[in-house]
Design a protein around this motif. Structure first.
Motif, short mmCIF file in Angstrom:
data_model
loop_
_atom_site.label_atom_id
_atom_site.label_comp_id
_atom_site.label_asym_id
_atom_site.label_seq_id
_atom_site.Cartn_x
_atom_site.Cartn_y
_atom_site.Cartn_z
N LEU A 234 0.76 -0.97 -0.53
CA LEU A 234 0.10 0.07 0.00
C LEU A 234 1.16 1.04 -0.45
O LEU A 234 0.90 2.18 -1.03
CB LEU A 234 -0.97 -0.32 1.20
CG LEU A 234 -2.20 0.75 1.03
CD1 LEU A 234 -2.97 0.37 0.66
CD2 LEU A 234 -2.67 1.43 2.24
N LEU A 235 1.93 1.09 0.95
CA LEU A 235 2.40 2.55 0.52
C LEU A 235 3.74 2.65 -0.67
O LEU A 235 4.06 3.82 -0.64
CB LEU A 235 4.13 2.04 2.22
CG LEU A 235 3.43 1.68 3.42
CD1 LEU A 235 3.59 2.23 4.55
CD2 LEU A 235 2.32 3.81 4.20
N PHE A 266 -8.49 -8.38 8.66
CA PHE A 266 -8.15 -8.57 7.07
C PHE A 266 -8.61 -9.81 6.32
O PHE A 266 -9.31 -9.70 5.26
CB PHE A 266 -6.30 -8.41 6.42
CG PHE A 266 -6.06 -6.51 6.61
CD1 PHE A 266 -5.81 -6.29 5.43
CD2 PHE A 266 -5.76 -5.47 7.47
CE1 PHE A 266 -5.00 -4.97 5.58
CE2 PHE A 266 -5.13 -4.56 7.58
CZ PHE A 266 -4.78 -4.27 6.32
N THR A 267 -8.80 -10.99 6.91
CA THR A 267 -9.71 -12.23 6.82
C THR A 267 -10.38 -12.12 6.73
O THR A 267 -11.66 -12.38 5.77
CB THR A 267 -9.16 -13.11 7.41
OG1 THR A 267 -6.95 -12.88 7.80
CG2 THR A 267 -9.36 -14.54 7.53
N ILE A 269 -12.11 -9.01 6.17
CA ILE A 269 -12.22 -7.68 4.68
C ILE A 269 -12.76 -9.09 3.76
O ILE A 269 -13.49 -8.52 3.15
CB ILE A 269 -11.43 -7.05 4.85
CG1 ILE A 269 -11.49 -5.59 6.58
CG2 ILE A 269 -11.66 -6.03 4.07
CD1 ILE A 269 -10.89 -4.90 6.85
N ARG A 270 -11.06 -9.31 3.49
CA ARG A 270 -11.71 -10.58 2.29
C ARG A 270 -12.91 -11.55 2.39
O ARG A 270 -13.39 -11.17 1.29
CB ARG A 270 -10.25 -11.31 2.71
CG ARG A 270 -9.56 -11.87 0.82
CD ARG A 270 -9.61 -13.02 1.58
NE ARG A 270 -10.66 -14.30 1.78
CZ ARG A 270 -11.19 -14.72 0.68
NH1 ARG A 270 -11.11 -14.38 -0.24
NH2 ARG A 270 -11.97 -15.82 1.17
N MET A 271 -13.08 -11.62 3.66
CA MET A 271 -14.41 -12.46 3.51
C MET A 271 -15.29 -12.01 2.72
O MET A 271 -16.22 -12.55 1.96
CB MET A 271 -15.19 -13.46 4.48
CG MET A 271 -15.93 -14.12 5.10
SD MET A 271 -15.99 -15.44 3.33
CE MET A 271 -17.71 -16.47 3.75
N ILE A 272 -15.72 -10.57 3.06
CA ILE A 272 -16.69 -9.55 2.81
C ILE A 272 -17.08 -9.39 1.57
O ILE A 272 -18.18 -9.66 1.00
CB ILE A 272 -17.11 -7.64 3.68
CG1 ILE A 272 -17.14 -9.48 4.94
CG2 ILE A 272 -18.26 -7.64 3.80
CD1 ILE A 272 -16.91 -7.49 6.22
N TYR A 273 -16.13 -9.27 0.76
CA TYR A 273 -15.50 -8.65 -0.76
C TYR A 273 -15.41 -10.14 -1.49
O TYR A 273 -15.56 -9.99 -1.92
CB TYR A 273 -14.91 -8.43 -0.75
CG TYR A 273 -14.57 -6.92 -0.47
CD1 TYR A 273 -14.68 -5.66 -1.79
CD2 TYR A 273 -14.14 -6.24 1.13
CE1 TYR A 273 -14.74 -4.52 -1.04
CE2 TYR A 273 -14.19 -4.81 1.07
CZ TYR A 273 -14.94 -3.63 -0.24
OH TYR A 273 -14.88 -2.36 0.49
N SER A 285 -4.05 -13.11 -1.90
CA SER A 285 -4.69 -12.57 -2.13
C SER A 285 -6.42 -11.24 -2.21
O SER A 285 -6.90 -11.00 -2.76
CB SER A 285 -6.03 -13.62 -1.62
OG SER A 285 -6.64 -13.78 -0.60
N PHE A 286 -5.86 -10.35 -1.47
CA PHE A 286 -6.69 -9.68 -0.94
C PHE A 286 -6.09 -8.47 -1.47
O PHE A 286 -7.08 -7.60 -1.79
CB PHE A 286 -6.09 -9.01 0.65
CG PHE A 286 -6.65 -8.09 1.28
CD1 PHE A 286 -7.56 -8.76 2.37
CD2 PHE A 286 -6.39 -6.75 1.03
CE1 PHE A 286 -8.18 -7.32 2.57
CE2 PHE A 286 -6.70 -5.69 1.77
CZ PHE A 286 -7.90 -5.44 2.48
N PRO A 287 -5.40 -7.82 -2.09
CA PRO A 287 -5.51 -6.59 -3.19
C PRO A 287 -6.31 -7.59 -4.77
O PRO A 287 -6.97 -6.55 -5.04
CB PRO A 287 -3.93 -7.24 -3.70
CG PRO A 287 -2.96 -7.69 -2.39
CD PRO A 287 -4.00 -8.51 -1.71
N GLU A 288 -6.60 -8.76 -4.85
CA GLU A 288 -7.10 -9.08 -6.36
C GLU A 288 -8.81 -9.48 -5.80
O GLU A 288 -9.39 -8.72 -6.42
CB GLU A 288 -6.85 -10.29 -6.62
CG GLU A 288 -4.88 -10.28 -6.99
CD GLU A 288 -4.69 -11.79 -7.13
OE1 GLU A 288 -5.37 -12.63 -7.59
OE2 GLU A 288 -3.83 -11.98 -7.82
N ASP A 289 -8.98 -9.35 -4.65
CA ASP A 289 -10.64 -9.36 -3.94
C ASP A 289 -11.14 -8.33 -3.57
O ASP A 289 -12.41 -8.45 -3.21
CB ASP A 289 -10.24 -10.43 -2.74
CG ASP A 289 -9.82 -11.80 -3.00
OD1 ASP A 289 -9.71 -12.57 -5.14
OD2 ASP A 289 -9.69 -12.85 -2.33
#
Length: 579
Positions: A234-235, A266-267, A269-273, A285-289
């Motif tokens: 992110l930075l 973060f886990t 949030i990933r599930m929510i998306y 997976s997080f940046p893609e999901d």
């Protein structure tokens, strides 16, 4: 594909005395994780150093401390630490303790130079610390470690941040160990570290190269969490101008939640998306999901991370939950947190975020009631991870609509057949399902009292009323004359109660009246309603246990609004008994 410029890497093996010298001024970048070494790491390091110092040690009087990676240009001491801050910080603590234990003032002054460079106008050298931690940690580190005499009082009290606690605990561990040594032994240890211990110093000249090295090192299994990598990513998107502010915002959220719960967030949030079982590592997976992560970095912080962190903090705050939604909902949150999985949290966080944003038209209290009921249904039937995620994904999908009427097919409701299965599982030998029995009994206890119940006891144990082993010629043998009678009911819900202390092996076999008076409810002081209720029984025969099991399950059915499913189960039980 674009051609990346080759990495400008310089690597050399150096003695520690050459590392903590005027050649280097180490700083920890804001995206690095906090100091994390624990006491066991310190004890292991000191033991290894002692072994390496022994004359007959096969190490040939030599000890390798690993490697560190720096962003550094030639002929400039400024060195940004990409990897190695744990070792550099620990060595600084060690040097500070040795300095403060040194009795000779001249030697003490000399040893202080491994912590702070002395000013020298003739050489053009300013006074500067050899190592500076992240801006958030450095003032504390300087006051309690680097300042002369600071480690003479390093008791970790009244601190909430893990990194600061560990800094002081490790200083205390080192001081306790070294204080037992004679001054000559401490001098020998310092000389060995400076002259015989080595680090491999890897230097790269640009921040871009550093980011690439950072990612490669993580892939090689260094002790970095997924959120550390996501933070660096992110930075990198934000650029140098925004790095400090975004890093501070990130760390404030992490501090408020604590490192473990921050990673969990973060886990969730990933599930929510994404709404399916993750098949790759979170940092991949997080940046893609999570679509917002790839947008403007400040928007991700402000519109995704911060709001969900606020929802998470609300879910953890019993006082605020009670203030917003009442005692019963606070009790339900307490009940949810007893489960052995947290798969129910993404729907709850989305619900609370919508509530905080003012974007929901449905009843939040009703949603939490149904979510707790669903979570316990999946918990009791021992649904696997795939089943749980699939069910909660339906709940998340319907939450997007933010409408009460759309909850009918949301997966929140328990069908009559599912309720029947729930009571069938609870009607069996529930004690044998060890992870289920205590949360269910506590949930029943909550359902059995009108007041809000709290269970913050150091020990809570599950006890059998009729003992698991029956002594011959006892009252229990009269009431359970056959092994079949005993086997059928001993582990059932009706025969189990809660104690706020450890089990007493002698008291477990008391006769029923004595057990009630001295073990279960001495002076009628048991904090558990379920246990107090046993006092009303005159006998404890199989029929008493069967009746109590029925009464408890009926109580749960009423609590969870599942009377239809309970009646279906009860009818099936009666029909089976007639056959």
């Amino acid at each position: 594909m674009p051609n990346n410029p080759p990495l400008d890497i310089k690597a050399a093996q150096k003695k520690i005395m050459d590392v903590f010298s005027n050649d280097y001024a180490f700083t920890i970048p804001p995206y690095q994780r906090p100091y994390a070494w624990e006491t066991e790491h310190i004890e292991e390091l000191l033991a290894d150093l002692e072994d390496a110092m022994e004359a007959n040690n096969p190490s040939d009087d030599f000890y390798f401390l690993g490697s560190i990676v720096l962003v550094k240009t030639p002929d400039n001491p400024d060195a940004k630490v990409i990897d190695g801050q744990q070792r550099l910080t620990t060595l600084t603590i060690l040097f500070s303790v040795i300095r403060d234990l040194t009795e000779d003032p001249i030697k003490q002054s000399e040893r202080a130079e491994f912590i702070k460079q002395k000013a020298n106008e003739d050489k053009g050298l300013p006074e500067t610390l050899r190592l500076e931690l992240r801006d958030k940690d450095q003032p504390f580190f300087e006051q309690h470690i680097q300042k002369c005499g600071a480690t003479n009082n390093c008791v970790p009290i009244n601190l909430s941040e893990d990194s600061k606690i560990r800094i002081l605990q490790n200083a205390q561990t080192i001081r306790t160990k070294l204080k037992k040594m004679h001054e000559t032994e401490r001098s020998a240890l310092l000389q060995f570290i400076l002259q015989k211990c080595y680090l491999v110093i890897v230097e790269v000249s640009t921040p871009i190269a550093a980011r690439r090295i950072f990612t490669v090192l993580n892939a090689r299994g260094l002790d970095l969490s997924a959120t550390d990598i996501l933070k660096a990513d992110l930075l990198k998107q934000a650029g140098a101008n925004s790095e400090d502010k975004l890093s501070q915002d990130w760390e404030d959220i992490e501090t408020n939640l604590g490192r473990d719960k921050f990673n969990d967030l973060f886990t969730h949030i990933r599930m929510i998306y994404k709404r399916e079982k993750p098949r790759r590592a979170l940092e991949t997976s997080f940046p893609e999901d999570v679509s917002t992560f790839k947008s403007e970095p400040s928007e991700f912080i402000n519109k995704t991370l911060n709001p969900y962190a606020d929802a998470f903090l609300l879910s953890l705050d019993q006082v605020k939950i009670q203030s917003e939604f009442g005692l019963k909902i606070a009790d339900l949150m307490q009940s949810l947190n007893r489960l052995d999985n947290k798969d129910w949290l993404p729907p709850l966080l989305l619900c609370l975020k919508q509530y905080n944003d003012g974007n929901t038209s449905y009843n939040v209290s009703d949603f939490i009631f149904k979510l707790e009921r669903l979570a316990y249904y999946l918990f009791v039937i021992r649904a696997n991870i795939n089943t749980r995620i699939s069910r909660y994904a339906k709940v998340l999908t319907i939450l997007d609509l933010c409408k009460e009427d759309d909850h009918k097919d949301s997966g929140l409701d328990i069908t009559r057949e599912e309720a029947c299965r729930l009571f069938r599982e609870l009607g069996g030998d529930i004690y044998r399902t060890t992870s289920v029995v205590k949360p269910i009994l506590l949930r029943l206890d909550q359902a059995s009292t009108d007041a809000s119940a709290h269970y913050n006891y150091q020990t809570i144990s599950v006890e059998h009323v009729c003992p698991q082993t029956i002594k011959k010629q006892s009252q229990w043998q009269d009431w359970f004359p056959t092994e079949e009678d005993h086997k059928q009911w001993v582990h059932s819900l009706g025969n189990l109660v809660l104690l706020d202390r450890r089990k007493n092996s002698a008291a477990q076999n008391y006769e029923f009246d004595l057990k009630k008076k001295k073990y279960f409810v001495p002076g009628n002081s048991s904090p558990f309603t379920l246990t107090k209720e046993i006092d009303a029984y005159k006998t404890w025969k199989p029929v008493d246990i069967e009746n109590r099991r029925y009464e408890l399950l009926k109580r749960l059915a009423k609590t969870w609004d599942l009377e239809d499913g309970f009646e279906t189960w009860a009818d099936a039980e009666n029909n089976a008994r007639r056959l």
